[in-house]
Design a protein around this motif. Structure first.
Motif, PDB file in Angstrom:
ATOM      1  N   UNK A  16      41.460  49.261  41.244  1.00 46.50           N
ATOM      2  CA  UNK A  16      41.499  49.043  39.853  1.00 46.50           C
ATOM      3  C   UNK A  16      40.938  49.780  39.088  1.00 46.50           C
ATOM      4  N   UNK A  17      40.812  51.301  39.213  1.00 51.07           N
ATOM      5  CA  UNK A  17      40.513  52.293  38.351  1.00 51.07           C
ATOM      6  C   UNK A  17      42.271  52.668  38.721  1.00 51.07           C
ATOM      7  N   UNK A  18      43.159  52.576  39.592  1.00 49.28           N
ATOM      8  CA  UNK A  18      44.371  52.802  38.659  1.00 49.28           C
ATOM      9  C   UNK A  18      45.111  52.395  37.640  1.00 49.28           C
ATOM     10  N   UNK A  19      44.166  51.007  37.539  1.00 45.89           N
ATOM     11  CA  UNK A  19      44.424  49.904  36.227  1.00 45.89           C
ATOM     12  C   UNK A  19      43.904  50.946  34.648  1.00 45.89           C
ATOM     13  N   UNK A  20      42.681  51.465  34.272  1.00 48.09           N
ATOM     14  CA  UNK A  20      42.951  52.193  33.049  1.00 48.09           C
ATOM     15  C   UNK A  20      41.918  51.328  32.432  1.00 48.09           C
ATOM     16  N   UNK A  21      42.036  51.499  31.180  1.00 46.88           N
ATOM     17  CA  UNK A  21      41.169  50.647  30.664  1.00 46.88           C
ATOM     18  C   UNK A  21      39.462  50.930  30.554  1.00 46.88           C
ATOM     19  N   UNK A  22      38.773  50.175  30.716  1.00 42.84           N
ATOM     20  CA  UNK A  22      37.520  50.293  31.077  1.00 42.84           C
ATOM     21  C   UNK A  22      36.910  50.367  32.676  1.00 42.84           C
ATOM     22  N   UNK A  23      37.171  51.310  33.299  1.00 42.25           N
ATOM     23  CA  UNK A  23      37.105  52.051  33.904  1.00 42.25           C
ATOM     24  C   UNK A  23      36.275  51.098  35.536  1.00 42.25           C
ATOM     25  N   UNK A  24      35.200  51.454  34.114  1.00 40.84           N
ATOM     26  CA  UNK A  24      33.842  51.453  35.844  1.00 40.84           C
ATOM     27  C   UNK A  24      33.181  49.933  35.328  1.00 40.84           C
ATOM     28  N   UNK A  25      33.311  48.765  34.131  1.00 39.54           N
ATOM     29  CA  UNK A  25      33.545  47.602  34.179  1.00 39.54           C
ATOM     30  C   UNK A  25      34.984  46.888  34.947  1.00 39.54           C
ATOM     31  N   UNK A  26      35.584  46.951  35.104  1.00 43.03           N
ATOM     32  CA  UNK A  26      37.298  46.696  35.248  1.00 43.03           C
ATOM     33  C   UNK A  26      36.352  46.710  36.919  1.00 43.03           C
ATOM     34  N   UNK A  27      36.711  47.869  37.192  1.00 40.20           N
ATOM     35  CA  UNK A  27      36.438  48.240  38.746  1.00 40.20           C
ATOM     36  C   UNK A  27      35.246  47.633  39.452  1.00 40.20           C
ATOM     37  N   UNK A  28      33.543  47.884  38.708  1.00 43.27           N
ATOM     38  CA  UNK A  28      32.346  46.399  39.247  1.00 43.27           C
ATOM     39  C   UNK A  28      33.134  45.101  39.422  1.00 43.27           C
ATOM     40  N   UNK A  29      33.842  44.694  38.527  1.00 47.13           N
ATOM     41  CA  UNK A  29      34.041  43.254  38.938  1.00 47.13           C
ATOM     42  C   UNK A  29      34.848  43.038  40.754  1.00 47.13           C
ATOM     43  N   UNK A  30      35.850  44.571  39.686  1.00 49.43           N
ATOM     44  CA  UNK A  30      36.694  43.857  41.332  1.00 49.43           C
ATOM     45  C   UNK A  30      35.666  44.537  42.616  1.00 49.43           C
ATOM     46  N   UNK A  31      35.111  45.453  42.251  1.00 45.57           N
ATOM     47  CA  UNK A  31      34.397  45.302  43.820  1.00 45.57           C
ATOM     48  C   UNK A  31      33.248  44.556  43.868  1.00 45.57           C
ATOM     49  N   UNK A  32      32.595  43.839  43.135  1.00 44.83           N
ATOM     50  CA  UNK A  32      31.573  42.921  43.783  1.00 44.83           C
ATOM     51  C   UNK A  32      32.669  41.820  44.405  1.00 44.83           C
ATOM     52  N   UNK A  33      34.202  41.532  44.244  1.00 47.68           N
ATOM     53  CA  UNK A  33      34.536  40.663  45.070  1.00 47.68           C
ATOM     54  C   UNK A  33      35.405  40.885  46.015  1.00 47.68           C
ATOM     55  N   UNK A  34      35.154  42.576  46.613  1.00 44.26           N
ATOM     56  CA  UNK A  34      36.009  43.088  47.465  1.00 44.26           C
ATOM     57  C   UNK A  34      34.722  43.197  48.521  1.00 44.26           C
ATOM     58  N   UNK A  35      33.152  42.873  48.167  1.00 46.15           N
ATOM     59  CA  UNK A  35      32.992  43.594  49.077  1.00 46.15           C
ATOM     60  C   UNK A  35      32.185  41.591  49.995  1.00 46.15           C
ATOM     61  N   UNK A  36      32.928  41.156  49.316  1.00 45.66           N
ATOM     62  CA  UNK A  36      32.155  39.463  49.437  1.00 45.66           C
ATOM     63  C   UNK A  36      33.406  39.321  50.370  1.00 45.66           C
ATOM     64  N   UNK A  37      34.752  39.837  50.584  1.00 46.82           N
ATOM     65  CA  UNK A  37      36.071  39.505  50.867  1.00 46.82           C
ATOM     66  C   UNK A  37      35.375  40.535  52.348  1.00 46.82           C
ATOM     67  N   UNK A  38      35.792  41.489  52.177  1.00 50.78           N
ATOM     68  CA  UNK A  38      35.738  42.956  52.928  1.00 50.78           C
ATOM     69  C   UNK A  38      34.491  42.953  53.743  1.00 50.78           C
ATOM     70  N   UNK A  39      33.243  43.225  52.885  1.00 50.70           N
ATOM     71  CA  UNK A  39      32.080  44.100  53.209  1.00 50.70           C
ATOM     72  C   UNK A  39      32.698  45.481  52.830  1.00 50.70           C
ATOM     73  N   UNK A  40      31.691  46.395  53.024  1.00 50.86           N
ATOM     74  CA  UNK A  40      31.345  47.817  52.491  1.00 50.86           C
ATOM     75  C   UNK A  40      31.265  48.405  53.457  1.00 50.86           C
ATOM     76  N   UNK A  41      32.091  49.583  53.659  1.00 45.22           N
ATOM     77  CA  UNK A  41      32.161  50.800  54.403  1.00 45.22           C
ATOM     78  C   UNK A  41      30.184  51.562  54.146  1.00 45.22           C
TER      79      UNK A  41
END
Length: 422
Positions: free
Chosen positions: A222-247
């Motif tokens: 998500x960060x590597x995409x660029x753009x509005x990095x914090x918000x883009x990564x927040x959205x990605x992170x919320x789905x990734x948490x549900x899918x993978x769990x968080x270390x």
């Protein structure tokens, strides 16, 4: 919702200084909490306070005033908590909404609608409920159809990921109901520009998740995409948490960036939902337990009846054409292997030798899994997947006979025992 918070914190230092690579340090002194995390926590608080007053019931279809109270609480806590952090990065119109005397929706389609929605995806009991709740908490500010759509797409993706859907199922849902995901992150990375709209942030964030192999990889992608990095990564992170769990080490580090008040809301949410403190290390794989349990068909042998075996018409060797679910499982297992080098799964033979297990199908089939740890179970799964390259049908046999399912259940048992002991 810790996934959204982590994405926000990691992306905070890149918002106006994009980093078009997955190679960077996750947490530094320049990282900080922004409005993404604060508003996510505010929505969580609104949900908790609503359900303390009115416990929802599917039987009464929310005719007990739950929705109207949630709307009221969403306005209350976004403003009450938001006013304590006036310089955390609000957009101009949202900041006016937070501090005005008579807050009204302002027809926004900004990506703030999706950045704060993750609590809904985790608390909803059905997909339709996720959609309805998303509309309630979003519409108090972002009542433009694109704002509502961006939040709903994110909430649905989280709900599906949390409830064991595969990436293919999530992709198909987003494609058919929300956004065409007809691009790749590599394909847009060089040209993607800063954009604060849902329609130009949410699809990219979902694609970053879909292309990832682990929670950390999702954040880095998500960060590597660029753009509005914090918000883009927040959205990605919320789905990734549900899918993978968080270390756990990432979760603990991120929480050090929250002040006492924000941390208190987070801890309250974890207790309220009974999620958030510990995650299964193997959720990416064990979600297939239910899907494989319900399946009788995994694939078919394909025979070449058209050619006669002559030099002019050589026969193709028989092979197994696997079901899409099996293909997805194999693909995700390889992703898991790449994202978890600590298990050394490409050296599965050596691992099995260390456990005194011969890498042949008969021994693997009869192995007493209850005595084996995760390292060995993973090595056995890799062995069967790799052996498929040299002996078509072995994976099919182990699926049909429930052996792969038995191994996955052992991983789930190990995960559950680790969570209890945490």
């Amino acid at each position: 919702m810790i996934g959204a918070i982590i994405g926000d914190i990691v992306g905070s230092r890149f918002e106006f200084n994009n980093h078009r690579s997955k190679n960077f340090e996750l947490f530094t002194k320049d990282c900080h909490v922004t409005d993404d995390s604060i508003m996510t926590l505010a929505i969580a608080k609104a949900i908790m306070e609503t359900e303390r007053i009115i416990k929802p019931s599917l039987a009464d279809n929310y005719e007990n005033g739950y929705y109207s109270l949630l709307e009221e609480m969403s306005v209350r806590y976004m403003r009450e908590i938001g006013r304590k952090y006036p310089d955390c990065g609000y957009g101009d119109r949202f900041k006016q909404w937070v501090f005005c005397t008579n807050p009204e929706p302002y027809n926004s389609f900004g990506n703030g609608a999706a950045m704060r929605i993750s609590p809904v995806g985790f608390i909803a009991r059905t997909e339709s409920e996720a959609c309805k709740l998303s509309g309630i908490v979003t519409g108090v500010t972002h009542n433009h159809e694109e704002g509502l759509k961006g939040a709903e797409a994110t909430a649905v993706a989280i709900f599906m990921a949390w409830n064991g859907c595969t990436k293919s199922e999530i992709r198909n849902k987003i494609n058919s109901s929300y956004y065409p995901l007809n691009f790749t992150i590599d394909g847009i990375r060089d040209s993607y520009q800063f954009n604060e709209t849902c329609q130009e942030t949410v699809p990219q964030a979902i694609a970053a998740f879909l292309e990832s192999g682990s929670f950390e990889d999702a954040i880095r992608t998500a960060i590597s995409v660029g753009g509005d990095s914090d918000t883009l990564a927040a959205i990605t992170g919320s789905i990734a948490e549900a899918y993978y769990g968080v270390p756990e080490f990432i979760r603990k580090r991120a929480l050090t960036y929250l002040d006492d008040e924000l941390r208190a809301i987070y801890d309250e949410w974890c207790e309220f939902t009974e999620v958030g403190h510990s995650h299964g290390n193997f959720k990416m794989l064990t979600k297939y337990i239910g899907k494989l349990s319900d399946r009788e068909y995994f694939g078919d042998w394909v025979y070449d009846y058209e050619n006669d075996g002559s030099p002019e018409h050589p026969k193709q060797m028989p092979f197994v054409k696997y079901d899409e679910l099996v293909k997805m499982f194999v693909e995700e297992f390889y992703q898991f292997s790449q994202s978890h080098p600590e298990y050394k799964l490409m050296n599965y033979r050596s691992t099995l030798e260390d456990y005194g297990i011969k890498s042949n199908s008969g021994v693997l089939q009869d192995a007493d899994v209850e005595l084996l740890d995760a390292q060995c179970i993973l090595a056995m799964i890799m062995c069967i997947i790799r052996f498929e390259r040299f002996g078509d049908g072995l994976l099919l046999k182990f699926l049909k006979e429930g052996i792969i399912l038995k191994w996955l259940r052992r991983l789930k048992t190990i995960d559950d025992s680790d969570i209890v002991s945490t």
